[in-house]
Design an enzyme around this catalytic site. Structure first.
Site, PDB file in Angstrom:
ATOM      1  N   LYS A  38      -7.510  11.312  -0.673  1.00 34.14           N
ATOM      2  CA  LYS A  38      -7.471  10.714   0.787  1.00 34.14           C
ATOM      3  C   LYS A  38      -5.957  10.536   1.301  1.00 34.14           C
ATOM      4  CE  LYS A  38      -9.457   7.694   3.891  1.00 34.14           C
ATOM      5  NZ  LYS A  38      -8.317   6.813   4.196  1.00 34.14           N
ATOM      6  N   ASP A  39      -5.715  10.954   2.384  1.00 30.36           N
ATOM      7  CA  ASP A  39      -4.482  10.524   2.753  1.00 30.36           C
ATOM      8  C   ASP A  39      -3.078  10.962   2.358  1.00 30.36           C
ATOM      9  OD1 ASP A  39      -5.678   8.737   4.847  1.00 30.36           O
ATOM     10  OD2 ASP A  39      -5.774   7.067   3.772  1.00 30.36           O
ATOM     11  N   ASP A  79       0.818  -1.137   0.001  1.00 28.94           N
ATOM     12  CA  ASP A  79      -0.053   0.196   0.095  1.00 28.94           C
ATOM     13  C   ASP A  79       0.982   1.138   0.225  1.00 28.94           C
ATOM     14  OD1 ASP A  79      -1.958   1.980   0.463  1.00 28.94           O
ATOM     15  OD2 ASP A  79      -2.901   0.846   1.902  1.00 28.94           O
TER      16      ASP A  79
END
Length: 185
Positions: free
Chosen positions: A131-132, A115
């Site tokens: 996101k993130d 990831d």
């Protein structure tokens, strides 16, 4: 390597610098030359081997997947997978989630990836949100990714974002209404 049959349990592993970082069992939904779709059922157990990691895995405080299960759609050589989320008692479609990750590599009993922490999500497949971004920056600063790797990840993510905005999703929208067979629940 041989293809897997629908319903077969395989292991999704994350590896970092050749070391096992995490593992979770997943069920094969379909395994075709252009698409590997797997299902993470509710309660699927996580495994996090001990190690000297730059920071803990983001899920390391969990023992298992909670909530509705998810489907992960992988195409060979793509630096991401599309995750399908549902919510509520009726198991209504909730969102598409583009999880940037190392292209999957098959093993005898599953596949490996990593990831990259950076993500996109959309409820309708047209309007996409990042996101993130902060987590990605923190992970890079902590040593998960070199500056060169981080630049390549960001460049690839921007390219995918642009493709989704201009051409729309490549995957079949019917995945939004997919339901796991009764024995998988």
């Amino acid at each position: 390597m041989a293809r897997w049959a629908a319903g077969q349990c395989v292991v999704r592993r994350e590896t970092w610098r050749g070391r096992l970082l995490s593992a979770i069992p997943v069920l094969v939904v379909c395994d075709e030359p252009a698409l590997l779709a797997v299902y993470v059922p509710e309660g699927a157990p996580f495994a996090f081997p001990p190690g000297d990691w730059p920071t803990p895995h983001p899920w390391s405080n969990r023992s298992a997947w909670s909530g509705h299960g998810i489907v992960m759609l992988h195409r060979p050589d793509d630096p991401y997978a599309v995750w399908v989320f549902w919510s509520g008692e009726q198991r209504s479609f909730h969102r598409w989630y583009v999880n940037f990750q190392r292209p999957f590599r098959r093993t005898d009993d599953g596949f490996e990836t990593l990831d990259h922490e950076l993500d996109l999500w959309s409820r309708d497949g047209r309007e996409w949100r990042w996101k993130d971004e902060q987590l990605f920056a923190e992970r890079t600063a902590a040593g998960w990714f070199t500056q060169e790797e981080a630049s390549m990840i960001e460049e690839g993510a921007r390219r995918v974002h642009d493709e989704l905005r201009s051409a729309g999703p490549w995957w079949d929208p019917a995945w939004a209404s997919w339901k796991p067979p009764t024995p998988w629940v």
